[in-house]
Design a protein around this motif. Structure first.
Motif, PDB file in Angstrom:
ATOM      1  N   LYS A  29       8.685  -5.160  -8.484  1.00 25.24           N
ATOM      2  CA  LYS A  29       9.784  -5.206  -7.895  1.00 25.24           C
ATOM      3  C   LYS A  29      10.511  -5.676  -9.247  1.00 25.24           C
ATOM      4  CE  LYS A  29      10.771  -4.773  -3.393  1.00 25.24           C
ATOM      5  NZ  LYS A  29      12.251  -4.097  -3.110  1.00 25.24           N
ATOM      6  N   PHE A  67       5.847   1.168   8.258  1.00 31.05           N
ATOM      7  CA  PHE A  67       5.517   0.584   7.275  1.00 31.05           C
ATOM      8  C   PHE A  67       6.747   0.176   6.220  1.00 31.05           C
ATOM      9  CE2 PHE A  67       2.028   3.217   8.491  1.00 31.05           C
ATOM     10  CZ  PHE A  67       1.062   2.291   8.370  1.00 31.05           C
ATOM     11  N   THR A  97       0.836  -1.079   0.042  1.00 29.40           N
ATOM     12  CA  THR A  97      -0.002   0.017  -0.146  1.00 29.40           C
ATOM     13  C   THR A  97       0.693   1.379  -0.018  1.00 29.40           C
ATOM     14  OG1 THR A  97      -1.257  -1.325   1.494  1.00 29.40           O
ATOM     15  CG2 THR A  97      -2.160   0.952   1.135  1.00 29.40           C
ATOM     16  N   CYS A 120      10.537   6.668  -5.312  1.00 31.70           N
ATOM     17  CA  CYS A 120       9.751   5.675  -4.502  1.00 31.70           C
ATOM     18  C   CYS A 120      10.279   4.346  -4.093  1.00 31.70           C
ATOM     19  CB  CYS A 120       8.553   5.553  -5.548  1.00 31.70           C
ATOM     20  SG  CYS A 120       7.767   7.175  -5.849  1.00 31.70           S
TER      21      CYS A 120
END
Ligand code: A3P
Length: 317
Positions: free
Chosen positions: A221, A281, A69, A256
């Motif tokens: 990935k 996270f 997420t 990111c």
């Protein structure tokens, strides 16, 4: 099971008392519309289901917790806002992805009718597809859904660590991996069972691929640059040839990435709207880390689960 939104605490309590409950990792869950809802989100969920009106411009990021997420939020925020903020002045430098992309069940738990005009157009949810508010699924609505799924063994291991980190030792002992495994297998984890959640969105994405983009953590990935481009296209923010030549796609992918994002101020020291340190996270963001934790009998169980639940679906892990 159709439940009217309760208007006061007494009605809410009465409703809650009728629902099946089970003790999960660190709390009891309510069984509602075929999934296990964490109590802290239940009231918000009812309001979200009843009052949410999707705009055509909305982008709904849907996930089962621990499937990626945080990553998806950062990617989508960066892609959709790239003409507004450069990566040198993006709010992601100072705020966590969860602070910038609200979680709908949480938003509606704070206010049963929040003003969405002033809210981010990118929103997130853990609610299963079947239980989403009708306005999101309405065939006339142009809002988009992006779902990311992850191998169940990595979801389980990630979840087990997450709960362990958030545990307050004075109230709760460390949950053994065997106990955690037992609950996960029974589907008793936030918004579980896993297979129903994933299959709900998978099937919907097969029927309506222009509305729902179904992604896999492992694929992101493997080739994040390709998927950043795909996301841009799907969401209606395609990268121009000029942007591609300038390396904008690669820059967003790199920004990111796990290693970069976890070092951002907001992720090192900030808190999520739910009050968790944003740092929880970010663990290690590795594919296949389950092999360091699961016993052979657990792996055997997961392999069987994948075969039984997903073999006919066309979805592979
Ligand atoms: P691990 O616990 O396996 O490391 P969610 O965001 O749905 O809560 O999922 C959290 C998982 O995603 C954690 O997995 C976390 O480390 C990983 N994650 C967070 N940010 C990431 C990123 N930018 N890239 C890859 N994985 C990321």
């Amino acid at each position: 099971q159709e439940v009217e939104e309760p208007c006061d605490d007494e009605m809410f309590q009465e409703l809650v008392e009728t629902l099946p409950k089970a003790k999960g990792y660190n709390r009891s869950y309510y069984f509602y519309q075929g999934f296990w809802c964490p109590p802290s989100y239940f009231r918000g969920l009812l309001s979200f289901q009843k009052h949410f009106q999707a705009f055509d411009t909305h982008i709904i990021l849907a996930t089962l917790p621990k499937s990626g997420t945080t990553w998806l939020k950062a990617l989508t925020f960066s892609i959709a806002n790239r003409h507004k903020f450069s990566l040198q002045d993006t709010p992601l430098l100072n705020f966590g992805p969860h602070n910038l992309v609200p979680f709908l069940e949480k938003l509606y738990s704070e206010n049963p009718c929040p003003n969405l005009e002033n809210c981010s157009r990118i929103l997130s949810t853990h609610t299963p597809y079947a239980s989403l508010p009708p306005s999101i699924k309405d065939e006339n609505s142009k809002c988009k859904i992006v779902y990311v799924c992850r191998n169940p063994m990595d979801v389980f291991v990630s979840h087990w660590h997450f709960v362990g980190k958030l545990r307050r030792p004075e109230y709760m002992e460390q949950l053994s991996i065997d106990e955690g495994f037992e609950m996960f297998c029974q589907g008793i984890h936030g918004f579980g069972p896993y297979s129903d959640h994933v299959l709900g969105y998978w099937k919907a994405s097969q029927t309506n691929p222009n509305k729902i983009l179904f992604l896999k953590y492992e694929d992101l990935k493997e080739d994040i640059v390709f998927h950043v481009k795909e996301l841009g296209k799907f969401l209606g923010f395609p990268f121009s040839k000029e942007e591609e030549d300038q390396g904008v796609v690669e820059e967003i992918a790199k920004f990111c990435s796990f290693d970069n994002l976890k070092e951002m101020e907001g992720n090192k020291n900030g808190k999520s709207p739910s009050g968790f340190p944003n740092s929880v996270f970010f663990r290690n963001g590795v594919v296949g880390d389950w092999s360091n934790f699961l016993k052979p009998s657990m792996v055997e169980h997961f392999v069987k689960l994948i075969q039984e639940k997903f073999d006919q679906s066309g979805l592979t892990f």
